[in-house]
Design a protein around this motif. Structure first.
Motif, short mmCIF file in Angstrom:
data_model
loop_
_atom_site.label_atom_id
_atom_site.label_comp_id
_atom_site.label_asym_id
_atom_site.label_seq_id
_atom_site.Cartn_x
_atom_site.Cartn_y
_atom_site.Cartn_z
N THR A 112 0.83 -1.20 0.00
CA THR A 112 0.00 0.00 0.00
C THR A 112 0.87 1.25 0.00
N LEU A 113 1.99 1.21 0.70
CA LEU A 113 2.91 2.35 0.67
C LEU A 113 3.56 2.49 -0.70
N LEU A 114 3.87 1.37 -1.34
CA LEU A 114 4.42 1.41 -2.70
C LEU A 114 3.41 1.97 -3.70
N MET A 115 2.14 1.66 -3.51
CA MET A 115 1.12 2.19 -4.40
C MET A 115 1.05 3.72 -4.30
N ALA A 116 1.14 4.23 -3.08
CA ALA A 116 1.14 5.68 -2.90
C ALA A 116 2.35 6.29 -3.61
N GLY A 117 3.50 5.67 -3.46
CA GLY A 117 4.70 6.16 -4.15
C GLY A 117 4.59 6.04 -5.65
N ALA A 118 3.95 4.98 -6.14
CA ALA A 118 3.79 4.80 -7.58
C ALA A 118 2.85 5.85 -8.16
N ILE A 119 1.83 6.22 -7.43
CA ILE A 119 0.92 7.27 -7.90
C ILE A 119 1.66 8.60 -8.00
N LEU A 120 2.44 8.90 -6.98
CA LEU A 120 3.24 10.14 -7.03
C LEU A 120 4.28 10.08 -8.14
N GLY A 121 4.89 8.91 -8.33
CA GLY A 121 5.88 8.77 -9.40
C GLY A 121 5.28 8.93 -10.78
N GLU A 122 4.12 8.33 -11.00
CA GLU A 122 3.45 8.46 -12.30
C GLU A 122 3.04 9.90 -12.55
N ALA A 123 2.51 10.55 -11.53
CA ALA A 123 2.11 11.95 -11.69
C ALA A 123 3.33 12.82 -11.96
N GLY A 124 4.43 12.54 -11.29
CA GLY A 124 5.65 13.31 -11.52
C GLY A 124 6.21 13.12 -12.92
N LEU A 125 6.24 11.87 -13.38
CA LEU A 125 6.73 11.60 -14.73
C LEU A 125 5.84 12.24 -15.79
N SER A 126 4.53 12.16 -15.59
CA SER A 126 3.61 12.77 -16.55
C SER A 126 3.70 14.29 -16.50
N PHE A 127 3.91 14.85 -15.32
CA PHE A 127 4.07 16.30 -15.19
C PHE A 127 5.30 16.78 -15.97
N LEU A 128 6.37 15.98 -15.93
CA LEU A 128 7.60 16.33 -16.64
C LEU A 128 7.50 16.08 -18.15
N GLY A 129 6.46 15.36 -18.57
CA GLY A 129 6.28 15.10 -20.00
C GLY A 129 6.88 13.81 -20.49
N ILE A 130 7.37 12.95 -19.60
CA ILE A 130 7.96 11.68 -20.04
C ILE A 130 7.16 10.49 -19.54
N GLY A 131 5.97 10.74 -19.05
CA GLY A 131 5.11 9.66 -18.59
C GLY A 131 4.02 9.38 -19.61
N VAL A 132 2.81 9.27 -19.14
CA VAL A 132 1.66 9.02 -20.00
C VAL A 132 1.42 10.26 -20.86
N GLN A 133 1.18 10.03 -22.13
CA GLN A 133 1.04 11.16 -23.06
C GLN A 133 -0.42 11.57 -23.21
N PRO A 134 -0.68 12.83 -23.58
CA PRO A 134 -1.96 13.45 -23.51
C PRO A 134 -3.22 12.87 -24.11
N PRO A 135 -3.44 12.04 -24.94
CA PRO A 135 -4.86 11.72 -24.97
C PRO A 135 -5.29 10.87 -23.78
N HIS A 136 -4.34 10.22 -23.13
CA HIS A 136 -4.66 9.40 -21.96
C HIS A 136 -4.69 10.28 -20.71
N PRO A 137 -5.68 10.06 -19.85
CA PRO A 137 -5.79 10.93 -18.68
C PRO A 137 -4.72 10.63 -17.64
N SER A 138 -4.19 11.68 -17.04
CA SER A 138 -3.22 11.56 -15.97
C SER A 138 -3.28 12.82 -15.14
N TRP A 139 -3.26 12.68 -13.83
CA TRP A 139 -3.28 13.85 -12.97
C TRP A 139 -2.02 14.69 -13.17
#
Length: 176
Positions: A112-139
C-alpha cells in the motif's frame, strides 16, 4: 511480484542466490527512485502507461524483496515448514503454500505504501512530460497543463492536486 519472488528465493535458498539478489537490490537502491524511473522512461521510444508501470516496478521492488527475505529467513526455521519438509513437500510447494502466505501481512502493508509512491511517481513523470502522453488521462498531465493558467483559473490545478493528495493519503491510511 518481482520483489516478493526475489525475496522469497533469496531467503529460502540463501548462499549465492541470496547474495546475488541482495546485491542487485543494493544496486537498484543506490540510485534515487525518481531519477531511475526518468532514465528508464526516457530510454524507451514509446510513452505509455505500460512503460511507466515497468519503470516504477523496477524502482520499487528492492525494498519489498528485503522485507520478504527477512520474513522468509524467520519462517523457514518454523516447525510447520520442517513438518512440510519431513512429509516430502518439494521446495516450490513449501515456498508458495507454506511460507509466502505467512508473509502476507507485511507485504500488504508495504504494497500500500508502494502504491502511494507509484501514484506520485506516475504523476511526476507525466508532469515532466515523459510519462503518460496526452490523450490518456493523468493527474500529472492535468497539473502540467494547468501551470500556464494557474493564477487566473486556480481550480484547474487545485482539483487534480487534491485528487493526488487524497489518493496517496488513502493508500497510506490503508497501509496503517
Amino acid at each position: 511480484t518481482m520483489g516478493v519472488l526475489a525475496g522469497a528465493l533469496a531467503g529460502y535458498f540463501g548462499r549465492w542466490i541470496d547474495e546475488a539478489f541482495m546485491r542487485l537490490a543494493d544496486a537498484f537502491s543506490a540510485f534515487p527512485g525518481i531519477l531511475l524511473a526518468i532514465a528508464i522512461t526516457a530510454a524507451c521510444r514509446t510513452r505509455s502507461l505500460t512503460v511507466v508501470f515497468i519503470a516504477l516496478g523496477l524502482v520499487g521492488w528492492s525494498g519489498l524483496s528485503r522485507i520478504v527475505r527477512s520474513q522468509v529467513l524467520a519462517l523457514r526455521e518454523e516447525e510447520f515448514v520442517q513438518a512440510a519438509v519431513a512429509l516430502g513437500a518439494n521446495k516450490p510447494r513449501i515456498i508458495f503454500r507454506h511460507i509466502l502466505p505467512n508473509c502476507l501481512g507485511p507485504v500488504i502493508v508495504y504494497a500500500t505504501l508502494l502504491m502511494a509512491g507509484a501514484i506520485l511517481g506516475e504523476a511526476g513523470l507525466s508532469f515532466l512530460g515523459i510519462g503518460v502522453q496526452p490523450p490518456h488521462p493523468s493527474w500529472g498531465n492535468m497539473l502540467s497543463e494547468a501551470r500556464q493558467t494557474m493564477l487566473r483559473y486556480w481550480w484547474i490545478s487545485c482539483f487534480p492536486g487534491a485528487a493526488i493528495a487524497l489518493t496517496v493519503l488513502g493508500f497510506n491510511l490503508l497501509g496503517d
